[in-house]
Design an enzyme around this catalytic site. Sequence first.
Site, PDB file in Angstrom:
ATOM      1  N   SER A  23      81.358  99.167  42.414  1.00 36.81           N
ATOM      2  CA  SER A  23      82.429  98.525  41.645  1.00 36.81           C
ATOM      3  C   SER A  23      81.798  97.439  40.782  1.00 36.81           C
ATOM      4  O   SER A  23      80.869  96.748  41.216  1.00 36.81           O
ATOM      5  CB  SER A  23      83.434  97.900  42.609  1.00 36.81           C
TER       6      SER A  23
ATOM      7  N   LYS B 174      74.657  84.960  50.406  1.00 38.00           N
ATOM      8  CA  LYS B 174      75.512  84.331  49.383  1.00 38.00           C
ATOM      9  C   LYS B 174      74.743  83.259  48.611  1.00 38.00           C
ATOM     10  O   LYS B 174      75.054  82.963  47.468  1.00 38.00           O
ATOM     11  CB  LYS B 174      76.761  83.730  50.032  1.00 38.00           C
TER      12      LYS B 174
ATOM     13  N   GLU C 209      73.034  85.321  46.062  1.00 37.07           N
ATOM     14  CA  GLU C 209      74.000  85.839  45.074  1.00 37.07           C
ATOM     15  C   GLU C 209      74.368  84.752  44.055  1.00 37.07           C
ATOM     16  O   GLU C 209      74.416  85.014  42.847  1.00 37.07           O
ATOM     17  CB  GLU C 209      75.269  86.316  45.801  1.00 37.07           C
TER      18      GLU C 209
ATOM     19  N   CYS D  73      81.361  90.153  57.721  1.00 41.31           N
ATOM     20  CA  CYS D  73      80.973  88.740  57.590  1.00 41.31           C
ATOM     21  C   CYS D  73      81.166  87.934  58.863  1.00 41.31           C
ATOM     22  O   CYS D  73      80.533  86.897  59.023  1.00 41.31           O
ATOM     23  CB  CYS D  73      81.792  88.070  56.504  1.00 41.31           C
TER      24      CYS D  73
ATOM     25  N   GLU E 199      90.407  99.146  39.260  1.00 39.06           N
ATOM     26  CA  GLU E 199      89.210  99.922  38.886  1.00 39.06           C
ATOM     27  C   GLU E 199      89.199 101.277  39.596  1.00 39.06           C
ATOM     28  O   GLU E 199      88.884 102.305  38.990  1.00 39.06           O
ATOM     29  CB  GLU E 199      87.959  99.101  39.244  1.00 39.06           C
TER      30      GLU E 199
ATOM     31  N   CYS F  96      81.140  93.478  47.284  1.00 36.84           N
ATOM     32  CA  CYS F  96      81.288  92.052  47.618  1.00 36.84           C
ATOM     33  C   CYS F  96      80.216  91.520  48.557  1.00 36.84           C
ATOM     34  O   CYS F  96      80.096  90.323  48.736  1.00 36.84           O
ATOM     35  CB  CYS F  96      82.670  91.773  48.177  1.00 36.84           C
TER      36      CYS F  96
ATOM     37  N   GLU G 167      72.988  86.743  36.444  1.00 35.53           N
ATOM     38  CA  GLU G 167      74.216  87.232  35.805  1.00 35.53           C
ATOM     39  C   GLU G 167      75.470  86.546  36.331  1.00 35.53           C
ATOM     40  O   GLU G 167      76.560  86.759  35.797  1.00 35.53           O
ATOM     41  CB  GLU G 167      74.327  88.756  35.947  1.00 35.53           C
TER      42      GLU G 167
ATOM     43  N   GLU H 169      89.658  95.343  41.848  1.00 34.56           N
ATOM     44  CA  GLU H 169      88.989  96.509  42.426  1.00 34.56           C
ATOM     45  C   GLU H 169      89.961  97.680  42.588  1.00 34.56           C
ATOM     46  O   GLU H 169      89.604  98.837  42.345  1.00 34.56           O
ATOM     47  CB  GLU H 169      88.389  96.132  43.793  1.00 34.56           C
TER      48      GLU H 169
HETATM   49 FE1  HC1 Z   1      82.458  87.675  53.255  1.00 31.97          FE
HETATM   50 FE2  HC1 Z   1      83.621  88.148  51.067  1.00 31.97          FE
HETATM   51  S1  HC1 Z   1      84.343  88.912  53.068  1.00 31.97           S
HETATM   52  S2  HC1 Z   1      81.506  88.903  51.534  1.00 31.97           S
HETATM   53  O1  HC1 Z   1      81.858  88.914  54.317  1.00 31.97           O
HETATM   54  O2  HC1 Z   1      84.026  89.753  50.113  1.00 31.97           O
HETATM   55  O3  HC1 Z   1      80.129  85.866  53.144  1.00 31.97           O
HETATM   56  O4  HC1 Z   1      83.902  86.011  55.277  1.00 31.97           O
HETATM   57  O5  HC1 Z   1      83.366  85.349  51.750  1.00 31.97           O
HETATM   58  O6  HC1 Z   1      82.554  86.805  48.543  1.00 31.97           O
HETATM   59  O7  HC1 Z   1      86.347  86.942  50.666  1.00 31.97           O
HETATM   60  C1  HC1 Z   1      80.985  86.571  53.330  1.00 31.97           C
HETATM   61  C2  HC1 Z   1      83.276  86.616  54.599  1.00 31.97           C
HETATM   62  C3  HC1 Z   1      83.199  86.476  51.950  1.00 31.97           C
HETATM   63  C4  HC1 Z   1      83.032  87.303  49.472  1.00 31.97           C
HETATM   64  C5  HC1 Z   1      85.326  87.451  50.753  1.00 31.97           C
END
Ligand code: HC1
Length: 571
Positions: free
Chosen positions: A317, A356, A359, A501, A280, A297, A364, A277
């Site tokens: 990103s 998550k 996700e 998070c 980028e 993220c 993809e 990142e």
């Molecule tokens: Fe998160 Fe991440 S910080 S998004 O909040 O970018 O879930 O803890 O795991 O993938 O590392 C959540 C937390 C986590 C991702 C990272």
Amino acid sequence: MINVTIDGIAVEVEKNTTILEAAKKLNINIPTLCFMKGVNEPGSCRVCVVEVEGWRGLHPACVTKVSEGLVVKTSTGTVREARKNILELIMSNHNRECLSCSRNLRCELQTLCNDNGIDRLPYNGKVEKGCIDTSGPIVRDPNKCVLCGRCVSVCSKIQDVGVIDYAYRGAHMTVTTAYEEGLAGHDCINCGQCIKACPVGALSERDDTAKVWKALENQDLHVVVQTAPAVRVALGEEFGYAPGTNVEGKMVTALRRLGFDRVFDTNFSADLTIIEEGNELLDRIKNGGKLPMITSCSPGWIKFCEHNYHDFLENLSTCKSPQQMFGAVAKSYYPIKADVDPKNVFVVSVMPCTAKKYEADREEMQVDGLKDIDAVITTRELARMIRQAGIKFNELEDGKRDSILGAYSGAGTIFGNTGGVMEAALRTVADKLTGKSLDAIDYTAVRGLAGIKEATVSIAGMDIKVAVANGTGNASKLLDRVKSGEAGYHFIEVMGCEGGCINGGGQPIIKDKNTTDEVKAARIKGLYDIDKACVTRKSHENPEIQKLYAEYLGEAGDHLAHKLLHTHYIA
Ligand code: HC1
Ligand code: SF4
């Protein structure tokens, strides 16, 4: 100031204080159900009713403001009787399968009934308000809903999504989606903030523990686990530790006892994300790419952006989240090093986040036909697995992560809170731009629980303008300002949940909703304490990350890194 007397004790409070707040000052606990500080205070459930001398009837303490000389009584016979009747009525319209409910022993209604002496119900109607919605990671059971409206408020007021609301009237009233379709078919971003707001078990995450148990029992599979940054400072709450306590060592040992072949860390791939990142961002700044670049993220935020801010999709990103980057290297680089067949590697994520789960299932999120991630469980689900396995968590020795996807920096750790991704990125970008290893790496302007944070960071003669949006509601406000030209930045961090998070929809339920801010602050402090104690606090100094690039990926942004670690978005 205003003088009031509550249960015979005099107290002086500010104008506009509610009776509930004034009582709290005296350590008098007036029970509540629909009230949720800062979110919802409609006075609809009436559980908090009190008597006021000289006033007719009973009054909800959560919305009644104090006035000079008010004399309040919070637990007279009349109040206790009324409270009991209200609770009995709520229970009569509530699915009472408490023993098999995910919130058994953690249910606010159960506690209220217990505290208010309800040992038998005078009304025993059957509750059939609708089907259980299992269309996505957020499971909704309308038969358990107590109509407090907390989920409705959090979804619309805090998250700015608004996919659930009241429907019908009288005894048929329910909380549902438009056309009563499953949440997965709507604009729901799977953030799970409604689960955390729910006082009962009407909202919960899809239970994926059976999938994980099955994989652990399959001798043909090599099962590896990653745990997100924020899990380690909250999991302990499920076992009696104070919020913010770092239980990483015990968690690692517990995961080994559960049978995982390797215990790795999402902090490692958070460091990897920063390399990609950061690269980028510098590329976009130097070569006239689309700015501001926005972090990618947080999967709830990504879905929110896809639904509501199409104009900004090119600003996102292209980096996959650390969860997904982890899976991609766990099924490419790691199998070579560990001499296992990538097809037999089963990757489990332990996440503080319900989105998550969504996700990981996005089409993809796979490389050459192999899904990055095979199963996602929340912090709460991990706690359940530990209890199910009879592991005495509090008595465990501290364990250590496995190499080669386990080492992490302080930067990777602070990803788990609002402003953390920005700070981690700045630590690396500053070193890259100056060509030095800088000592001043605490970017405090982007820390804290404010809704929107802004800073201009001067690095090597360049002023980098950054902003952090704390939760999707604040992201809306910030992006509207960018759209109108009122504000301009190089880089924006957005996290889907307020606090980041550490306050994800899969984290332990905070029982006393009046302490939510304190719990968030304690979990955040836990992460910064780890950061301070880390040998390295910058992602690019993580030795295992350096090895991954040297041995396998080549340079950041190269072809292989692109294939494994980057993605695209859907308009
Ligand atoms: Fe998160 Fe991440 S910080 S998004 O909040 O970018 O879930 O803890 O795991 O993938 O590392 C959540 C937390 C986590 C991702 C990272
Ligand atoms: Fe709203 Fe988030 Fe719950 Fe979906 S998961 S209904 S977006 S609060």
